[in-house]
Scaffold this motif. Structure first.
Motif, PDB file in Angstrom:
ATOM      1  N   ARG A   3      42.590 -31.858 -32.738  1.00  0.00           N
ATOM      2  CA  ARG A   3      43.150 -30.774 -33.555  1.00  0.00           C
ATOM      3  C   ARG A   3      42.006 -29.949 -34.167  1.00  0.00           C
ATOM      4  NH1 ARG A   3      46.343 -32.907 -31.079  1.00  0.00           N
ATOM      5  NH2 ARG A   3      45.538 -31.222 -29.802  1.00  0.00           N
ATOM      6  N   VAL A   4      40.913 -30.606 -34.536  1.00  0.00           N
ATOM      7  CA  VAL A   4      39.759 -29.868 -35.090  1.00  0.00           C
ATOM      8  C   VAL A   4      39.163 -28.966 -34.009  1.00  0.00           C
ATOM      9  CG1 VAL A   4      37.399 -30.105 -35.965  1.00  0.00           C
ATOM     10  CG2 VAL A   4      39.215 -31.580 -36.867  1.00  0.00           C
ATOM     11  N   ARG A   5      39.016 -29.480 -32.822  1.00  0.00           N
ATOM     12  CA  ARG A   5      38.514 -28.643 -31.720  1.00  0.00           C
ATOM     13  C   ARG A   5      39.404 -27.415 -31.519  1.00  0.00           C
ATOM     14  NH1 ARG A   5      40.073 -30.990 -26.265  1.00  0.00           N
ATOM     15  NH2 ARG A   5      42.029 -30.540 -27.334  1.00  0.00           N
ATOM     16  N   ASP A   6      40.724 -27.642 -31.478  1.00  0.00           N
ATOM     17  CA  ASP A   6      41.657 -26.525 -31.270  1.00  0.00           C
ATOM     18  C   ASP A   6      41.528 -25.502 -32.406  1.00  0.00           C
ATOM     19  OD1 ASP A   6      42.505 -28.008 -29.133  1.00  0.00           O
ATOM     20  OD2 ASP A   6      44.434 -28.591 -30.013  1.00  0.00           O
ATOM     21  N   TYR A   7      41.374 -26.009 -33.622  1.00  0.00           N
ATOM     22  CA  TYR A   7      41.277 -25.115 -34.781  1.00  0.00           C
ATOM     23  C   TYR A   7      39.988 -24.283 -34.712  1.00  0.00           C
ATOM     24  CZ  TYR A   7      41.145 -23.485 -39.579  1.00  0.00           C
ATOM     25  OH  TYR A   7      41.080 -22.681 -40.689  1.00  0.00           O
ATOM     26  N   LEU A   8      38.896 -24.927 -34.378  1.00  0.00           N
ATOM     27  CA  LEU A   8      37.621 -24.184 -34.283  1.00  0.00           C
ATOM     28  C   LEU A   8      37.732 -23.091 -33.226  1.00  0.00           C
ATOM     29  CD1 LEU A   8      34.988 -27.085 -34.454  1.00  0.00           C
ATOM     30  CD2 LEU A   8      35.461 -25.366 -36.215  1.00  0.00           C
ATOM     31  N   ARG A   9      38.384 -23.443 -32.121  1.00  0.00           N
ATOM     32  CA  ARG A   9      38.555 -22.466 -31.036  1.00  0.00           C
ATOM     33  C   ARG A   9      39.390 -21.284 -31.530  1.00  0.00           C
ATOM     34  NH1 ARG A   9      40.499 -25.638 -26.229  1.00  0.00           N
ATOM     35  NH2 ARG A   9      38.344 -26.051 -25.668  1.00  0.00           N
ATOM     36  N   LYS A  10      40.479 -21.596 -32.199  1.00  0.00           N
ATOM     37  CA  LYS A  10      41.373 -20.554 -32.738  1.00  0.00           C
ATOM     38  C   LYS A  10      40.644 -19.651 -33.740  1.00  0.00           C
ATOM     39  CE  LYS A  10      45.044 -21.060 -35.806  1.00  0.00           C
ATOM     40  NZ  LYS A  10      44.844 -21.018 -37.005  1.00  0.00           N
ATOM     41  N   GLU A  11      39.718 -20.241 -34.480  1.00  0.00           N
ATOM     42  CA  GLU A  11      38.973 -19.469 -35.479  1.00  0.00           C
ATOM     43  C   GLU A  11      37.828 -18.674 -34.852  1.00  0.00           C
ATOM     44  OE1 GLU A  11      39.355 -19.499 -39.226  1.00  0.00           O
ATOM     45  OE2 GLU A  11      41.293 -19.761 -38.249  1.00  0.00           O
ATOM     46  N   GLY A  12      37.707 -18.758 -33.528  1.00  0.00           N
ATOM     47  CA  GLY A  12      36.723 -17.938 -32.831  1.00  0.00           C
ATOM     48  C   GLY A  12      35.356 -18.587 -32.665  1.00  0.00           C
ATOM     49  N   ALA A  13      35.222 -19.843 -33.067  1.00  0.00           N
ATOM     50  CA  ALA A  13      33.934 -20.524 -32.849  1.00  0.00           C
ATOM     51  C   ALA A  13      33.842 -20.876 -31.368  1.00  0.00           C
ATOM     52  CB  ALA A  13      33.865 -21.791 -33.694  1.00  0.00           C
ATOM     53  N   ASP A  14      32.690 -20.613 -30.735  1.00  0.00           N
ATOM     54  CA  ASP A  14      32.616 -21.073 -29.343  1.00  0.00           C
ATOM     55  C   ASP A  14      31.727 -22.296 -29.184  1.00  0.00           C
ATOM     56  OD1 ASP A  14      31.549 -17.757 -28.510  1.00  0.00           O
ATOM     57  OD2 ASP A  14      30.582 -19.206 -29.818  1.00  0.00           O
ATOM     58  N   LEU A  15      31.101 -22.714 -30.281  1.00  0.00           N
ATOM     59  CA  LEU A  15      30.307 -23.939 -30.247  1.00  0.00           C
ATOM     60  C   LEU A  15      30.599 -24.752 -31.503  1.00  0.00           C
ATOM     61  CD1 LEU A  15      26.840 -22.449 -29.232  1.00  0.00           C
ATOM     62  CD2 LEU A  15      28.326 -23.836 -27.781  1.00  0.00           C
ATOM     63  N   GLY A  16      30.800 -26.035 -31.321  1.00  0.00           N
ATOM     64  CA  GLY A  16      31.003 -26.871 -32.499  1.00  0.00           C
ATOM     65  C   GLY A  16      31.101 -28.327 -32.101  1.00  0.00           C
ATOM     66  N   LEU A  17      30.830 -29.193 -33.067  1.00  0.00           N
ATOM     67  CA  LEU A  17      30.945 -30.632 -32.815  1.00  0.00           C
ATOM     68  C   LEU A  17      31.537 -31.274 -34.060  1.00  0.00           C
ATOM     69  CD1 LEU A  17      28.343 -33.096 -31.350  1.00  0.00           C
ATOM     70  CD2 LEU A  17      29.220 -33.498 -33.657  1.00  0.00           C
ATOM     71  N   ILE A  18      32.522 -32.159 -33.852  1.00  0.00           N
ATOM     72  CA  ILE A  18      33.068 -32.928 -34.966  1.00  0.00           C
ATOM     73  C   ILE A  18      32.883 -34.413 -34.662  1.00  0.00           C
ATOM     74  CG2 ILE A  18      35.447 -32.871 -34.044  1.00  0.00           C
ATOM     75  CD1 ILE A  18      34.639 -32.679 -37.787  1.00  0.00           C
ATOM     76  N   ASN A  19      32.357 -35.121 -35.639  1.00  0.00           N
ATOM     77  CA  ASN A  19      32.213 -36.569 -35.497  1.00  0.00           C
ATOM     78  C   ASN A  19      32.993 -37.221 -36.625  1.00  0.00           C
ATOM     79  OD1 ASN A  19      31.456 -39.221 -35.311  1.00  0.00           O
ATOM     80  ND2 ASN A  19      29.265 -38.825 -35.097  1.00  0.00           N
ATOM     81  N   LEU A  20      34.053 -37.961 -36.251  1.00  0.00           N
ATOM     82  CA  LEU A  20      34.915 -38.590 -37.263  1.00  0.00           C
ATOM     83  C   LEU A  20      34.520 -40.055 -37.474  1.00  0.00           C
ATOM     84  CD1 LEU A  20      38.393 -37.111 -36.210  1.00  0.00           C
ATOM     85  CD2 LEU A  20      36.797 -36.242 -37.908  1.00  0.00           C
ATOM     86  N   GLY A  21      33.302 -40.401 -37.080  1.00  0.00           N
ATOM     87  CA  GLY A  21      32.874 -41.791 -37.211  1.00  0.00           C
ATOM     88  C   GLY A  21      33.325 -42.560 -35.987  1.00  0.00           C
ATOM     89  N   GLY A  22      32.576 -42.395 -34.915  1.00  0.00           N
ATOM     90  CA  GLY A  22      32.952 -43.064 -33.657  1.00  0.00           C
ATOM     91  C   GLY A  22      33.697 -42.162 -32.693  1.00  0.00           C
ATOM     92  N   ASN A  23      34.364 -41.142 -33.207  1.00  0.00           N
ATOM     93  CA  ASN A  23      35.068 -40.169 -32.348  1.00  0.00           C
ATOM     94  C   ASN A  23      34.361 -38.831 -32.430  1.00  0.00           C
ATOM     95  OD1 ASN A  23      37.397 -42.118 -32.812  1.00  0.00           O
ATOM     96  ND2 ASN A  23      38.265 -40.652 -31.359  1.00  0.00           N
ATOM     97  N   VAL A  24      33.722 -38.441 -31.335  1.00  0.00           N
ATOM     98  CA  VAL A  24      33.044 -37.152 -31.293  1.00  0.00           C
ATOM     99  C   VAL A  24      33.822 -36.235 -30.356  1.00  0.00           C
ATOM    100  CG1 VAL A  24      30.924 -35.940 -30.622  1.00  0.00           C
ATOM    101  CG2 VAL A  24      30.778 -38.194 -31.706  1.00  0.00           C
ATOM    102  N   GLN A  25      34.067 -35.012 -30.809  1.00  0.00           N
ATOM    103  CA  GLN A  25      34.659 -34.012 -29.922  1.00  0.00           C
ATOM    104  C   GLN A  25      33.750 -32.782 -29.958  1.00  0.00           C
ATOM    105  OE1 GLN A  25      35.988 -32.821 -27.311  1.00  0.00           O
ATOM    106  NE2 GLN A  25      38.153 -33.277 -27.622  1.00  0.00           N
ATOM    107  N   THR A  26      33.499 -32.176 -28.806  1.00  0.00           N
ATOM    108  CA  THR A  26      32.591 -31.036 -28.757  1.00  0.00           C
ATOM    109  C   THR A  26      33.306 -29.818 -28.203  1.00  0.00           C
ATOM    110  OG1 THR A  26      31.789 -31.462 -26.502  1.00  0.00           O
ATOM    111  CG2 THR A  26      30.633 -32.572 -28.304  1.00  0.00           C
ATOM    112  N   LEU A  27      32.905 -28.685 -28.698  1.00  0.00           N
ATOM    113  CA  LEU A  27      33.457 -27.407 -28.237  1.00  0.00           C
ATOM    114  C   LEU A  27      32.303 -26.596 -27.676  1.00  0.00           C
ATOM    115  CD1 LEU A  27      35.783 -25.281 -28.219  1.00  0.00           C
ATOM    116  CD2 LEU A  27      35.084 -24.675 -30.525  1.00  0.00           C
TER     117      LEU A  27
END
Ligand code: FAD
Ligand code: MG
Length: 320
Positions: A159-183
């Motif tokens: 959901r964080v990846r989708d939100y960053l994409r919607k907000e127009g970010a084309d690069l981003g990384l979220i680490n929730l402690g063991g779960n990393v998602q990259t955009l």
């Protein structure tokens, strides 16, 4: 596109875990909105407080169905489907055992065998009843409890990846402690460390990925020791005790982090050989197994690159 190549890091603590957001632009306001989004999902899904939508379901076990919001219903449906796979090690109804063992929380200890046997009778995933039309969930027996600890972080990372994409970010990384998602795909890709078990922040190696999730589940993050034995937090739904096999950790590389989260638990149950064989039917999902014998087994290496940093480990490909 980002205006420079600097990475800006924002951190907080949510879900009892360190949360790290990386952006390629300085945007405190966006970081705050991302953290608020995570908090909203935590408030819906947590089982570590008296009230949340999941706790409302748990409190009504054996009594009545509870209508929940659509995202919560869909996550529970997905967790039930993973639990109903034949011989699955994943079980969304594992809550009573998680609460009794308290692994990673104050007061953890090995429960008496008869208590574990009794709790096993109220952890049947088929007794989590879903009603699609009313988005409601009913736990058929008193004492049953849903626990989404093995899937919720993956869902939220997506959901964080989708939100960053919607907000127009084309690069981003979220680490929730063991779960990393990259955009997106920064120059050289995203480099993510593979932790060395029981060795603090030391790394076995690094993975390089683009537009991919990297989820690690290990026996070394949440555990306690009693009488010289180590008890970690991934429980075997068949026995009620921590899964006991040759693995120290499993890392899943996938497009969606929810798949990675589910499959780390499935892989823990299957072990290296069966796990690699199962992944042959899913070329979109790849695994890195770290064994107690200091082997690093790659199921395949199509969507990431692995670089070994610790020569005490040996890298092998899948033989499955
Ligand atoms: P995974 O290996 O993906 O999952 C292991 C976790 O899943 C266990 O901790 C247990 O909760 C559950 N589980 C165990 N065995 C099984 C099984 N066989 N099948 C299915 N599930 C299983 N931690 C805190 O210390 N304090 C908090 O307040 C807190 N709040 C949280 C709120 C939310 C919404 C979430 C998602 C997590 C929270 N956590 C908290 C962390 C949580 O307790 C787990 O430790 C964490 O989710 C484990 O994630 P993992 O990816 O490391 O492990
Ligand atoms: Mg998991």
């Amino acid at each position: 596109m980002s205006d420079d190549n600097r990475v800006y890091s924002y951190s907080t603590v949510l879900m009892g875990s360190p949360i790290l957001l990386k952006l390629f632009s300085h945007d405190e306001a966006l970081a705050s909105r991302v953290f608020r989004l995570i908090k909203r999902y935590e408030d819906l899904l947590t089982v570590n407080r008296a009230q949340s939508q999941v706790m409302d379901i748990n409190h009504a076990a054996g009594k009545h169905a509870v209508a929940v919001s659509r995202p919560v219903f869909e996550l529970i449906r997905c967790a039930k489907a993973a639990s109903m796979i034949k011989d699955s090690a994943f079980n969304l109804a594992i809550g009573p055992l998680v609460k009794r063992w308290k692994i990673g929380f104050q007061g953890d200890s090995v429960p008496p065998a008869d208590e574990i046997a009794a709790l096993l009778t109220i952890t049947r995933p088929e007794e989590v009843m879903l009603d699609e039309a009313s988005s409601s969930v009913f736990l058929a027996r008193p004492g049953m409890e849903i626990d989404l600890g093995a899937i919720a972080k993956g869902y939220i990372a997506d959901r964080v990846r989708d939100y960053l994409r919607k907000e127009g970010a084309d690069l981003g990384l979220i680490n929730l402690g063991g779960n990393v998602q990259t955009l997106g795909s920064p120059d050289g890709g995203w480099s993510i460390g593979l932790k060395k078990p029981f060795a603090g922040d030391a790394l076995i190696g690094t993975l390089t990925v683009e537009n991919r999730s990297v989820v690690t589940s290990g026996t070394y993050e949440r555990y306690f020791e009693q009488n010289g034995r180590r008890y970690h937090h991934i429980l075997d739904p068949r026995t009620g005790y921590p899964l006991d096999n040759a693995l120290d950790s499993v890392t899943l590389i996938s497009t969606d982090s929810i798949d990675g989260d589910i499959w780390t638990t499935l892989m823990f149950g299957m072990g290296v050989e069966k796990g690699c064989a199962a992944l042959r039917a899913r070329p979109d999902i790849e695994a890195i197994f770290v064994t107690k014998a200091k082997e690093v087994v790659l199921s395949s290496e199509h969507h990431f690159r692995f670089t070994l940093l610790d020569n005490g480990y040996r890298v092998t490909g899948s033989t499955a």
